[in-house]
Design a protein around this motif. Structure first.
Motif, PDB file in Angstrom:
ATOM      1  N   THR A  26      -0.819  -4.051 -20.773  1.00 24.12           N
ATOM      2  CA  THR A  26      -1.601  -2.861 -20.479  1.00 24.12           C
ATOM      3  C   THR A  26      -0.730  -1.646 -20.776  1.00 24.12           C
ATOM      4  O   THR A  26       0.497  -1.721 -20.688  1.00 24.12           O
ATOM      5  CB  THR A  26      -2.040  -2.835 -19.007  1.00 24.12           C
ATOM      6  OG1 THR A  26      -0.881  -2.853 -18.180  1.00 24.12           O
ATOM      7  CG2 THR A  26      -2.929  -4.008 -18.676  1.00 24.12           C
ATOM      8  N   PRO A  27      -1.338  -0.524 -21.129  1.00 28.47           N
ATOM      9  CA  PRO A  27      -0.538   0.670 -21.396  1.00 28.47           C
ATOM     10  C   PRO A  27       0.037   1.243 -20.101  1.00 28.47           C
ATOM     11  O   PRO A  27      -0.503   1.024 -19.022  1.00 28.47           O
ATOM     12  CB  PRO A  27      -1.539   1.638 -22.035  1.00 28.47           C
ATOM     13  CG  PRO A  27      -2.874   1.160 -21.609  1.00 28.47           C
ATOM     14  CD  PRO A  27      -2.759  -0.314 -21.367  1.00 28.47           C
ATOM     15  N   GLY A  28       1.117   1.963 -20.232  1.00 32.40           N
ATOM     16  CA  GLY A  28       1.711   2.635 -19.079  1.00 32.40           C
ATOM     17  C   GLY A  28       2.629   1.735 -18.280  1.00 32.40           C
ATOM     18  O   GLY A  28       2.755   0.537 -18.533  1.00 32.40           O
ATOM     19  N   ARG A  29       3.262   2.351 -17.313  1.00 35.16           N
ATOM     20  CA  ARG A  29       4.192   1.619 -16.453  1.00 35.16           C
ATOM     21  C   ARG A  29       3.452   0.933 -15.314  1.00 35.16           C
ATOM     22  O   ARG A  29       2.412   1.399 -14.877  1.00 35.16           O
ATOM     23  CB  ARG A  29       5.201   2.588 -15.873  1.00 35.16           C
ATOM     24  CG  ARG A  29       6.068   3.225 -16.946  1.00 35.16           C
ATOM     25  CD  ARG A  29       7.081   4.097 -16.312  1.00 35.16           C
ATOM     26  NE  ARG A  29       7.828   3.285 -15.346  1.00 35.16           N
ATOM     27  CZ  ARG A  29       9.003   3.597 -14.882  1.00 35.16           C
ATOM     28  NH1 ARG A  29       9.576   4.688 -15.253  1.00 35.16           N
ATOM     29  NH2 ARG A  29       9.617   2.820 -14.012  1.00 35.16           N
ATOM     30  N   GLY A  30       4.021  -0.140 -14.853  1.00 40.95           N
ATOM     31  CA  GLY A  30       3.465  -0.816 -13.696  1.00 40.95           C
ATOM     32  C   GLY A  30       2.220  -1.631 -13.977  1.00 40.95           C
ATOM     33  O   GLY A  30       1.543  -2.059 -13.059  1.00 40.95           O
ATOM     34  N   GLY A  31       1.933  -1.850 -15.231  1.00 35.02           N
ATOM     35  CA  GLY A  31       0.751  -2.624 -15.593  1.00 35.02           C
ATOM     36  C   GLY A  31       1.018  -4.111 -15.563  1.00 35.02           C
ATOM     37  O   GLY A  31       1.917  -4.593 -14.888  1.00 35.02           O
ATOM     38  N   GLY A  32       0.255  -4.810 -16.334  1.00 37.52           N
ATOM     39  CA  GLY A  32       0.395  -6.250 -16.372  1.00 37.52           C
ATOM     40  C   GLY A  32       0.603  -6.742 -17.782  1.00 37.52           C
ATOM     41  O   GLY A  32       0.519  -5.979 -18.752  1.00 37.52           O
ATOM     42  N   GLN A  67       0.412 -13.214 -10.282  1.00 36.56           N
ATOM     43  CA  GLN A  67      -1.007 -13.461 -10.551  1.00 36.56           C
ATOM     44  C   GLN A  67      -1.777 -12.149 -10.597  1.00 36.56           C
ATOM     45  O   GLN A  67      -2.619 -11.942 -11.475  1.00 36.56           O
ATOM     46  CB  GLN A  67      -1.599 -14.370  -9.466  1.00 36.56           C
ATOM     47  CG  GLN A  67      -1.101 -15.784  -9.514  1.00 36.56           C
ATOM     48  CD  GLN A  67      -1.630 -16.626  -8.365  1.00 36.56           C
ATOM     49  OE1 GLN A  67      -2.661 -16.316  -7.781  1.00 36.56           O
ATOM     50  NE2 GLN A  67      -0.918 -17.685  -8.035  1.00 36.56           N
ATOM     51  N   ARG A  68      -1.479 -11.236  -9.677  1.00 32.76           N
ATOM     52  CA  ARG A  68      -2.162  -9.952  -9.626  1.00 32.76           C
ATOM     53  C   ARG A  68      -1.933  -9.157 -10.913  1.00 32.76           C
ATOM     54  O   ARG A  68      -2.855  -8.547 -11.454  1.00 32.76           O
ATOM     55  CB  ARG A  68      -1.701  -9.169  -8.397  1.00 32.76           C
ATOM     56  CG  ARG A  68      -2.562  -7.958  -8.101  1.00 32.76           C
ATOM     57  CD  ARG A  68      -2.172  -7.246  -6.822  1.00 32.76           C
ATOM     58  NE  ARG A  68      -0.844  -6.663  -6.987  1.00 32.76           N
ATOM     59  CZ  ARG A  68       0.141  -6.779  -6.117  1.00 32.76           C
ATOM     60  NH1 ARG A  68      -0.033  -7.442  -4.996  1.00 32.76           N
ATOM     61  NH2 ARG A  68       1.310  -6.233  -6.339  1.00 32.76           N
ATOM     62  N   ARG A  69      -0.707  -9.175 -11.442  1.00 29.41           N
ATOM     63  CA  ARG A  69      -0.414  -8.456 -12.691  1.00 29.41           C
ATOM     64  C   ARG A  69      -1.116  -9.097 -13.878  1.00 29.41           C
ATOM     65  O   ARG A  69      -1.584  -8.401 -14.789  1.00 29.41           O
ATOM     66  CB  ARG A  69       1.096  -8.388 -12.925  1.00 29.41           C
ATOM     67  CG  ARG A  69       1.792  -7.405 -11.987  1.00 29.41           C
ATOM     68  CD  ARG A  69       3.213  -7.126 -12.384  1.00 29.41           C
ATOM     69  NE  ARG A  69       4.074  -8.286 -12.398  1.00 29.41           N
ATOM     70  CZ  ARG A  69       4.730  -8.761 -11.351  1.00 29.41           C
ATOM     71  NH1 ARG A  69       4.619  -8.165 -10.168  1.00 29.41           N
ATOM     72  NH2 ARG A  69       5.502  -9.820 -11.465  1.00 29.41           N
TER      73      ARG A  69
END
Length: 129
Positions: free
Chosen positions: A43-49, A87-89
């Motif tokens: 995913t784009p950006g920081r903290g994504g998956g 799993q959440r990411r």
């Protein structure tokens, strides 16, 4: 003329080990009839998956695959390392991927474990919350 002393080969990086595990997992899934759709989808950006592999079954099901590799079974082995946060990411990245689809196909989350004993494919290893 002198020769350079032979050096031991450099140790593989964790990235190289991970890439080799993904290659082995993909080859295994392709032998089972699945087709690669995307690799290392982020995913784009920081903290994504991120999803290691996105494959499609012959019946059209999209499979989001997490590949885990461990040299030994200490700490529960590779399968145990796919905890709730991981799993959440993966689910976050899968939802992002599916938003780009015209029609949402059936999908599931699998884990492929690469260990010295061999490859284990855990189908429908977890569900999206």
């Amino acid at each position: 003329m002198g020769f350079l002393p032979s050096r031991p080969p450099p140790e593989r990086t964790t990235k190289q080990i991970g890439d080799a595990a993904e290659d082995a997992a993909l080859a295994h899934l392709q032998r089972q009839g699945l087709r690669l759709v995307a690799r290392n989808y982020r995913t784009p950006g920081r903290g994504g998956g991120e999803v290691d592999l996105i494959v499609q079954t012959p019946n059209g099901t999209i499979v989001f695959v997490e590949v885990r590799s461990r040299a030994d079974a200490r700490h529960g082995g590779a399968a145990a390392s796919v905890g709730f946060a991981k799993q959440r990411r993966i689910v976050f990245a899968a939802r992002h991927y599916l938003m780009r689809q015209r029609q949402v196909p059936p999908c599931r989350f699998d884990v492929v474990v690469i260990e010295p004993e061999g490859i284990t494919w855990l189908q429908a290893a977890f569900d999206a919350p």
